[in-house]
Design a protein around this motif. Structure first.
Motif: not given
Length: 276
Positions: A228-236
């Motif tokens: 369960d990991v967070y994949i940030p959007p490109e702008e982050e």
């Protein structure tokens, strides 16, 4: 007069050519994004779509792209309201006007909330502009695509028309260019690298691999394997994945004892002479 104006606005908003239903049984020869990115003044210089059926694309790659780009792809209707609200920062806003102000402040974050269907709409019909008007047209076109096409067909079209690197269009071309294998034979690691390439295909791909792309690849692999990991959007990515500078002291301040090199040939000869 008002009805006429409304009709023109709706026609502009939802009208595209060819209509979405056309893509049920047809492939595009080229897309709007291909024409924008390439010099198409000469027909021979303009890239074209080389279709690959979804059955010939690795299921692992399909899953990796959905994980990375649009985790609720199978359940939304072309627009993901939860992602839009999160990107615009309106989740915690109190009241209508607070939500409007928060949305306006963060309007540049909408790219991270684009679904696969919206990205297909942009590739087929629109441009790379980030203007709110273009985003509105993209959302309306995405709704039309969802009404006309199945989810598998939308994914199939997207994988075939997306840009995967400078001048590399379509998943099979990318698979062969980067790894020398057809799209059906990609390993999980290769599939994750290609999925991590999509946000910045010209500056972050398996040939030119900055830490941003490698870290995104590892996050995609972790999510694929159940973490369960967070994949940030490109702008982050630029802020989340900052690599701290490594300070190396001057060489003359290092106390390094170098071993004295030995002439092994001379030692061997001397040893042989002594033994005679």
């Amino acid at each position: 007069m008002a009805l006429g104006t409304t009709g023109l606005v709706l026609l502009w908003l939802f009208g595209v050519w060819p209509p979405p239903v056309w893509w049920r049984n047809h492939w595009p020869r080229e897309t709007a994004m291909m024409r924008e990115q390439a010099d198409c003044r000469s027909p021979s210089a303009c890239p074209t779509v080389s279709p690959t059926d979804l059955q010939s694309i690795s299921p692992v790659l399909q899953r990796m792209v959905i994980i990375a780009e649009d985790s609720r792809f199978r359940s939304h209707v072309g627009i993901d309201p939860a992602e839009v609200a999160d990107a615009l920062g309106v989740d915690g806003a109190h009241g209508f006007w607070s939500a409007i102000r928060a949305a306006w402040r963060h309007r540049d974050r909408l790219r991270g909330a684009s679904t696969i269907t919206q990205q297909l709409a942009k590739n087929l019909y629109l441009s790379s502009s980030r203007s709110p008007i273009r985003k509105l047209k993209e959302a309306a076109t995405a709704l039309g695509l969802e009404l006309a096409l199945s989810k598998d067909r939308i994914l199939e079209l997207y994988l075939n028309v997306a840009e995967w690197g400078p001048g590399i269009w379509g998943i099979d071309a990318a698979s062969r260019a980067y790894f020398g294998v057809p799209a059906s034979r990609l390993s999980p690691e290769q599939a994750a690298e290609l999925a991590a390439t999509l946000p910045h295909p010209r500056s972050s791909n398996p040939t030119f691999r900055p830490d941003r792309m490698l870290t995104r690849r590892n996050l995609i692999l972790a999510r694929y394997r159940g973490v369960d990991v967070y994949i940030p959007p490109e702008e982050e990515m630029d802020t989340v994945l900052v690599v701290p500078p490594v300070i190396v002291p001057p060489t003359d301040t290092l106390n390094v004892q170098l071993p004295i090199p030995l002439d092994t040939l001379l030692d061997t000869t001397t040893s042989q002479t002594d033994s005679l």
